[in-house]
Design an enzyme around this catalytic site. Sequence first.
Site, PDB file in Angstrom:
ATOM      1  N   ARG A 195       0.824  -1.216   0.000  1.00 33.42           N
ATOM      2  CA  ARG A 195       0.000   0.000   0.000  1.00 33.42           C
ATOM      3  C   ARG A 195       0.854   1.260   0.000  1.00 33.42           C
ATOM      4  O   ARG A 195       0.570   2.249   0.667  1.00 33.42           O
ATOM      5  CB  ARG A 195      -0.966   0.008   1.196  1.00 33.42           C
ATOM      6  CG  ARG A 195      -1.864  -1.201   1.261  1.00 33.42           C
ATOM      7  CD  ARG A 195      -2.824  -1.266   0.079  1.00 33.42           C
ATOM      8  NE  ARG A 195      -3.657  -2.451   0.152  1.00 33.42           N
ATOM      9  CZ  ARG A 195      -3.382  -3.612  -0.445  1.00 33.42           C
ATOM     10  NH1 ARG A 195      -2.284  -3.738  -1.195  1.00 33.42           N
ATOM     11  NH2 ARG A 195      -4.182  -4.648  -0.325  1.00 33.42           N
ATOM     12  N   SER A 244     -11.087  -0.256   3.575  1.00 32.23           N
ATOM     13  CA  SER A 244     -10.223  -0.756   4.647  1.00 32.23           C
ATOM     14  C   SER A 244      -9.531   0.400   5.357  1.00 32.23           C
ATOM     15  O   SER A 244      -8.877   1.228   4.721  1.00 32.23           O
ATOM     16  CB  SER A 244      -9.182  -1.720   4.085  1.00 32.23           C
ATOM     17  OG  SER A 244      -9.798  -2.871   3.562  1.00 32.23           O
ATOM     18  N   GLU A 314      -4.524   3.000   6.588  1.00 33.27           N
ATOM     19  CA  GLU A 314      -4.529   2.786   5.138  1.00 33.27           C
ATOM     20  C   GLU A 314      -5.314   3.888   4.454  1.00 33.27           C
ATOM     21  O   GLU A 314      -4.950   4.358   3.377  1.00 33.27           O
ATOM     22  CB  GLU A 314      -5.125   1.419   4.788  1.00 33.27           C
ATOM     23  CG  GLU A 314      -5.125   1.126   3.299  1.00 33.27           C
ATOM     24  CD  GLU A 314      -5.518  -0.298   2.978  1.00 33.27           C
ATOM     25  OE1 GLU A 314      -6.129  -0.511   1.905  1.00 33.27           O
ATOM     26  OE2 GLU A 314      -5.235  -1.205   3.778  1.00 33.27           O
TER      27      GLU A 314
END
Length: 321
Positions: A195, A244, A314
């Site tokens: 990520r 998320s 995130e």
Amino acid sequence: MNQPGDSYHFDDGSAPTCAVEGAVSAPVPLEGIRGKLTCKAPLASYTWFKTGGPADWLFEPADLEDLKMFLERLGGEVPVMALGLGSNMIVRDGGVPGVVVRLGKAFAGVQHSGDMELTCGGGASGILVASTARDLGIAGLEFLRGIPGTVGGFVRMNGGAYGREVADVLVDCAVILPDGAFVTLTAAELDYGYRHSALPDGAIVVSARFKGRPGDPAEIGAEMERIAAAREASQPLRTKTGGSTFKNPEGHKAWELVDRAGCRGLTLGGAQVSEKHTNFLINTGTATSADIEGLGELVRDKVYAATGVSLEWEIQRVGRP
């Protein structure tokens, strides 16, 4: 002097200013600019959480050349941020300084550009990319069906789902830097991690090339349907959410750590940890961005106290508190 919400498509070349305390004036003449520039533009409607303050300026370019011209005139002197579907983002209540760039239909196309290869606009959705690949018999891109966002966002964040990530399929991407410079970066140059990418702040991904492998359209479609069904069954898709919330720490699942810390259903103001999937925060209808971010920090504290693991965000958090 312009008022909040005023929009401009062109003028006599003078630089517009925004009559809002704390707003950054856009030092750019609009002569020749064909896109839409809005002063103190509300952003809440563009985000999945449906919260947050306005952008000092929102620019919606007519096409690639229009965006390049606009950013060249800014010259890197004003903060620039790209906005896609707003699915993995908290826009703070104080709004976003500088210029927010939102890519429209001119950047939303997907084309077959080579052997098992697609060229996709930065504003194209993951669903469109995966569906186009299916129709062309290109396998390996099905996971993009499970990423709620646009090409620009998931190229920047190395978006992934169901065991695959963008780094596995990206050939290269075309990027405009905040000063208007146009560059092409390969997947290797983006130095992808979990990520994360090395894409500079303020850089805007205007297109990307993805490469798959030969596949049967029926099998590809079946895998896409499986992914869609799995998301529907496990995630609170029909709520005001942001995807998320936390990265999965090495050796752990974020949702399991949140659950173990007793945070399922935890609330702060109008924000709540989802009962259905504990790595999702939701706006129950009255939340502010401060509620949502504050709840996330409360969850991080509780998880650390219970497990010793420090969760990392995130979701992108942008703007003034």
